[in-house]
Design an enzyme around this catalytic site. Structure first.
Site, PDB file in Angstrom:
ATOM      1  NE  ARG A 160      -5.194   5.392   9.773  1.00 15.59           N
ATOM      2  CZ  ARG A 160      -5.651   4.498   8.892  1.00 15.59           C
ATOM      3  NH1 ARG A 160      -5.098   3.302   8.799  1.00 15.59           N
ATOM      4  NH2 ARG A 160      -6.657   4.796   8.101  1.00 15.59           N
ATOM      5  NE  ARG A 179      -4.479   6.500   3.561  1.00 16.45           N
ATOM      6  CZ  ARG A 179      -5.092   5.461   4.132  1.00 16.45           C
ATOM      7  NH1 ARG A 179      -5.843   5.653   5.185  1.00 16.45           N
ATOM      8  NH2 ARG A 179      -4.947   4.257   3.662  1.00 16.45           N
ATOM      9  CG  HIS A 218     -10.004   7.083   5.828  1.00 13.57           C
ATOM     10  ND1 HIS A 218     -11.002   6.164   5.595  1.00 13.57           N
ATOM     11  CD2 HIS A 218      -8.848   6.367   5.955  1.00 13.57           C
ATOM     12  CE1 HIS A 218     -10.466   4.941   5.569  1.00 13.57           C
ATOM     13  NE2 HIS A 218      -9.176   5.044   5.798  1.00 13.57           N
ATOM     14  CD  GLU A 256      -3.132  -0.898   2.121  1.00  6.64           C
ATOM     15  OE1 GLU A 256      -2.968  -0.092   3.050  1.00  6.64           O
ATOM     16  OE2 GLU A 256      -4.089  -1.663   2.034  1.00  6.64           O
ATOM     17  CG  HIS A 262      -8.971   6.803   1.717  1.00  9.54           C
ATOM     18  ND1 HIS A 262      -9.029   6.609   0.357  1.00  9.54           N
ATOM     19  CD2 HIS A 262      -8.344   5.719   2.224  1.00  9.54           C
ATOM     20  CE1 HIS A 262      -8.454   5.445   0.064  1.00  9.54           C
ATOM     21  NE2 HIS A 262      -8.037   4.889   1.186  1.00  9.54           N
TER      22      HIS A 262
HETATM   23  P1  FAD Z   1     -14.481   1.283  15.423  1.00 10.69           P
HETATM   24  O1  FAD Z   1     -14.191   0.099  14.618  1.00 10.69           O
HETATM   25  O2  FAD Z   1     -14.980   2.489  14.732  1.00 10.69           O
HETATM   26  O3  FAD Z   1     -15.547   0.878  16.535  1.00 10.69           O
HETATM   27  C1  FAD Z   1     -16.110   1.844  17.392  1.00 10.69           C
HETATM   28  C2  FAD Z   1     -17.249   1.199  18.139  1.00 10.69           C
HETATM   29  O4  FAD Z   1     -17.722   2.060  19.175  1.00 10.69           O
HETATM   30  C3  FAD Z   1     -18.468   0.901  17.269  1.00 10.69           C
HETATM   31  O5  FAD Z   1     -18.948  -0.368  17.605  1.00 10.69           O
HETATM   32  C4  FAD Z   1     -19.470   1.973  17.656  1.00 10.69           C
HETATM   33  O6  FAD Z   1     -20.794   1.599  17.456  1.00 10.69           O
HETATM   34  C5  FAD Z   1     -19.135   2.105  19.139  1.00 10.69           C
HETATM   35  N1  FAD Z   1     -19.566   3.353  19.755  1.00 10.69           N
HETATM   36  C6  FAD Z   1     -19.291   4.614  19.347  1.00 10.69           C
HETATM   37  N2  FAD Z   1     -19.853   5.504  20.195  1.00 10.69           N
HETATM   38  C7  FAD Z   1     -20.491   4.787  21.141  1.00 10.69           C
HETATM   39  C8  FAD Z   1     -21.282   5.127  22.266  1.00 10.69           C
HETATM   40  N3  FAD Z   1     -21.558   6.406  22.606  1.00 10.69           N
HETATM   41  N4  FAD Z   1     -21.796   4.138  23.040  1.00 10.69           N
HETATM   42  C9  FAD Z   1     -21.570   2.839  22.717  1.00 10.69           C
HETATM   43  N5  FAD Z   1     -20.849   2.457  21.651  1.00 10.69           N
HETATM   44  C10 FAD Z   1     -20.308   3.419  20.879  1.00 10.69           C
HETATM   45  N6  FAD Z   1      -7.622   0.747   8.841  1.00 10.69           N
HETATM   46  C11 FAD Z   1      -6.663  -0.180   8.575  1.00 10.69           C
HETATM   47  O7  FAD Z   1      -5.751  -0.369   9.375  1.00 10.69           O
HETATM   48  N7  FAD Z   1      -6.744  -0.909   7.419  1.00 10.69           N
HETATM   49  C12 FAD Z   1      -7.731  -0.750   6.502  1.00 10.69           C
HETATM   50  O8  FAD Z   1      -7.764  -1.435   5.493  1.00 10.69           O
HETATM   51  C13 FAD Z   1      -8.717   0.232   6.751  1.00 10.69           C
HETATM   52  N8  FAD Z   1      -9.715   0.456   5.864  1.00 10.69           N
HETATM   53  C14 FAD Z   1     -10.729   1.287   6.204  1.00 10.69           C
HETATM   54  C15 FAD Z   1     -11.808   1.423   5.341  1.00 10.69           C
HETATM   55  C16 FAD Z   1     -12.895   2.207   5.696  1.00 10.69           C
HETATM   56  C17 FAD Z   1     -14.057   2.345   4.768  1.00 10.69           C
HETATM   57  C18 FAD Z   1     -12.880   2.893   6.942  1.00 10.69           C
HETATM   58  C19 FAD Z   1     -14.034   3.737   7.365  1.00 10.69           C
HETATM   59  C20 FAD Z   1     -11.782   2.792   7.787  1.00 10.69           C
HETATM   60  C21 FAD Z   1     -10.707   1.999   7.430  1.00 10.69           C
HETATM   61  N9  FAD Z   1      -9.600   1.869   8.262  1.00 10.69           N
HETATM   62  C22 FAD Z   1      -8.635   0.944   7.974  1.00 10.69           C
HETATM   63  C23 FAD Z   1      -9.566   2.546   9.560  1.00 10.69           C
HETATM   64  C24 FAD Z   1      -9.991   1.542  10.635  1.00 10.69           C
HETATM   65  O9  FAD Z   1     -11.057   0.775  10.143  1.00 10.69           O
HETATM   66  C25 FAD Z   1     -10.435   2.196  11.919  1.00 10.69           C
HETATM   67  O10 FAD Z   1      -9.546   3.201  12.310  1.00 10.69           O
HETATM   68  C26 FAD Z   1     -10.486   1.147  13.014  1.00 10.69           C
HETATM   69  O11 FAD Z   1     -11.320   0.095  12.606  1.00 10.69           O
HETATM   70  C27 FAD Z   1     -10.995   1.736  14.305  1.00 10.69           C
HETATM   71  O12 FAD Z   1     -11.251   0.680  15.185  1.00 10.69           O
HETATM   72  P2  FAD Z   1     -11.846   1.007  16.617  1.00 10.69           P
HETATM   73  O13 FAD Z   1     -12.042  -0.294  17.301  1.00 10.69           O
HETATM   74  O14 FAD Z   1     -11.005   2.011  17.294  1.00 10.69           O
HETATM   75  O15 FAD Z   1     -13.244   1.732  16.311  1.00 10.69           O
HETATM   76  C1  SIN Z   2      -7.559   1.493   2.267  1.00 14.06           C
HETATM   77  O1  SIN Z   2      -7.803   0.302   2.087  1.00 14.06           O
HETATM   78  O2  SIN Z   2      -7.169   2.289   1.425  1.00 14.06           O
HETATM   79  C2  SIN Z   2      -7.711   1.992   3.635  1.00 14.06           C
HETATM   80  C3  SIN Z   2      -6.584   1.510   4.414  1.00 14.06           C
HETATM   81  C4  SIN Z   2      -6.485   2.292   5.661  1.00 14.06           C
HETATM   82  O3  SIN Z   2      -7.251   3.218   5.893  1.00 14.06           O
HETATM   83  O4  SIN Z   2      -5.580   1.979   6.430  1.00 14.06           O
END
Ligand code: FAD
Ligand code: SIN
Length: 590
Positions: free
Chosen positions: A399, A297, A364, A125, A243
């Protein structure tokens, strides 16, 4: 309160985990398996998270890496992308402990795609110097990981080791004797609360702050607001990553309230060889960066924005050409490597083996968040944070792709280890970045209207030049000042005034508008409502104020924070003067 004993050591009784993304699910499983009583709250279904939508994968240098790859190279790439703003110790921890948590995922049933030789298939990537991205189900990594972790959580819930509350929206942190001791939440219109020895915030990010985002509807900055109201320090909020390649649905309507269906086109597609073309069919990225489409990015997003401005179409879009991949790697490659994207682009009316894909930058990932040490401890005893809601400094000012799922794993595990060793500890936070602020600091949230811009402060740089007018850098929104508060108005304001390209004038205007709304909404206080949406609105408004203030205070451009009025913003001044920003509805709907 009796305590469980694991391997002869005393284990604190109850950890409350808020959020069911990768950080929350993994931490809940580790804590439960260590003998702690775990309560897991999440505001929607378990699968509603940013994690579920992740495509590209998880970066990790494993015991048997790609030829020439090393942990040191992963560290160097992460530091480079972070624009010199990373906490280097956090980066060292992230990259060197990655393999431990990839193995941890394996124990909970996560299976990564394999290469022909039976080892893990490693993708490349942007800004990674070697292929080191693990993926599952091709481009369905997030769903693959989340589904396996959810199955493991449900099984422990059946065994009584994890108490699950779905549809439970955390509304406030309970505090007693100077520490966090529980969570108030709203579920099915009722106010409830749960107490515990510590709370781990794993509430993810805040893409819903902006009109265009890759994030699902749950990403509303709740964790940041909960922590800030409890007096926790927050930091690096000016750094929000956009992104570069989110599908632009030309002709389709976008719901500004946040119910649109964003489609991120993974960076892995550029990793496989796709390039960006402008509307004249010209490849432009080589003019902006040596690494062209594989530059970090923030660089790619900014280059797209600058190039569109240069073409006189700032709200337009560019095209991703994935046809080259199919031509180079053979028919059927795109379908096999990116099955979800192939299907989703088809649903959007495109055959990306033959058609160009219209794309533009979208909000993003938030590098900033609740300040923690390397064990997830915040400045408030009893409050831990991990994943996107937290700021260890590991992501710096920008990031590196695929480092975020890894962050949730590594620092989620370390937060659990901290809880097990001493749940009441607060962080000493030696490494708090300089802009860290908290509710307890009593700092005002508005930018002083007298704050000099860089033009005023730096003689010799544009001192005699008129400041850019408010309309410049503004995407195609009607003016929002004077409007009363709504989520849609907030998102428009943030995109127009605090998005990919910023300057002091726009930020000051945003600050004033936000202050006007805040005087009515009072987002610094817990809303007196059972309606989760009211809480989300308050979280978004508070987060917007904090972000805009941080962006106003950082006068120089750095990483994802790009100010046209900083010294290195000279190029954009020229563009501002040369090209008129004019509205186009393909990207932004008012
Ligand atoms: P999240 O996965 O966002 O989970 C947060 C949780 O908290 C959710 O369940 C939500 O419902 C809950 N929540 C929020 N507020 C409350 C509340 N008040 N009360 C109770 N529950 C609550 N990162 C990578 O490393 N690789 C990738 O390929 C990648 N691709 C991505 C593609 C997309 C489309 C997106 C949007 C992001 C991507 N990212 C990627 C970034 C990555 O997905 C996120 O940064 C990461 O998943 C965050 O994980 P987390 O557990 O911190 O939060
Ligand atoms: C992507 O697949 O381009 C997202 C990866 C990331 O946000 O880390």
């Amino acid at each position: 309160m009796t305590r469980a004993s694991v391997h002869g050591t005393s284990v604190p009784q109850r950890l409350i985990v808020v959020g069911s993304g990768i950080a929350g699910l993994y931490a809940a499983l580790l804590a439960a398996d260590a003998g702690a009583e775990v309560v897991l709250l999440t505001k929607g279904e378990l699968a509603e998270s940013n994690t579920y939508y992740a495509q590209g994968g998880i970066s990790a240098v494993l015991a048997d890496p790609a030829p020439g790859d090393t942990v040191a190279a992963h560290i160097a790439d992460t530091l480079n992308a972070g624009a010199g703003h990373c906490n280097t110790e956090a980066v060292r921890v992230l990259c060197s402990e990655a393999r431990e948590d990839i193995a941890g995922l394996g124990r909970f049933g996560v299976r990564f795609d394999l290469a022909h030789d039976g080892g893990p298939a490693l993708g490349l990537e942007a800004a990674h110097s070697a292929p080191r991205i693990l993926h599952a189900g091709g481009d369905a990594t997030g769903a693959g990981v989340a589904n396996a972790l959810i199955r493991a959580v449900l099984s422990r819930s059946t065994d009584g080791k994890i108490q699950l509350y779905g549809g439970a929206h955390a509304t406030a942190l309970r505090q007693s004797h100077g520490r966090v001791s529980g969570v108030d939440f709203s579920q099915g219109g009722r106010s409830l609360s749960v107490s515990g020895d510590a709370v781990l915030l794993a509430t993810g990010g805040a893409g819903q702050l902006f009109a265009q985002t890759t994030n699902p509807a749950v990403a509303t900055a709740d964790g940041l607001a909960l922590a800030w109201r409890a007096g926790a320090a927050v930091s690096d909020l000016e750094f929000f990553q956009f992104h570069p390649t989110c599908l632009v649905r030309t002709g389709a309507t976008t719901d500004p309230e946040g119910d649109q269906d964003p489609l991120l086109i993974s960076e892995a597609v550029r990793g496989e060889g796709a390039v960006l073309l402008d509307t004249h069919g010209l490849r432009f990225m080589p003019d902006y960066h040596l690494d062209a489409e594989l530059a970090p990015r923030d660089v790619v997003s900014r280059s797209i924005a600058l190039h569109l401005a240069k073409l006189g179409d700032p709200n337009g879009h560019v095209y991703l050409d994935a046809r080259l991949i199919e031509a180079a790697k053979g028919p059927g490659f795109l379908e096999k490597r990116f099955p979800t994207l192939s299907q989703k682009t088809r649903e959007a009316g495109l055959d990306w083996t033959r058609d160009l894909v219209p794309v533009a930058p979208a909000a993003h990932y938030w590098m900033g968040g609740v300040t923690t040490d390397l064990s997830g401890r915040t400045s408030v005893p009893g409050l831990l944070a991990a994943g996107e809601v937290a700021c260890t400094g590991v992501q710096g000012a920008n990031r590196l792709a695929s480092n975020s799922l890894l962050e949730g794993l590594v620092f989620g595990r370390r937060a659990v280890e901290a809880f097990l060793s001493d749940p009441l500890a607060g962080a000493s936070l030696d490494a708090v970045p300089p802009l860290a602020v908290s509710a307890a600091s009593g700092l005002p949230l508005t930018l002083a209207s007298g704050t000099p811009s860089n033009d005023e402060r730096k003689p010799g740089f544009g001192a005699s030049k008129a400041l850019p007018t408010v309309g410049e850098h503004r995407f195609s929104f009607a003016p929002v000042s004077g409007q009363s508060f709504s989520r849609a108005a907030l998102r428009r304001l943030m995109t127009a005034n605090a998005g990919v390209l910023r300057n002091g004038v726009l930020l000051r205007e945003a600050s004033e508008t936000l202050a006007g709304w805040a005087a009515v909404v009072r987002p610094e206080m817990v809303p007196l409502s059972e309606d989760p949406r009211v809480h989300e609105d308050a979280s978004l408004l508070l987060a917007a104020q904090l972000l805009v203030r941080a962006a106003g205070e950082r006068r120089a451009s750095l990483g994802a924070h790009y100010r046209s009025d900083s010294v290195d913003g000279a190029a954009i001044h020229e563009l501002e003067e040369t090209y008129q920003m004019r509205p186009k509805a393909s990207l932004v709907h008012d």
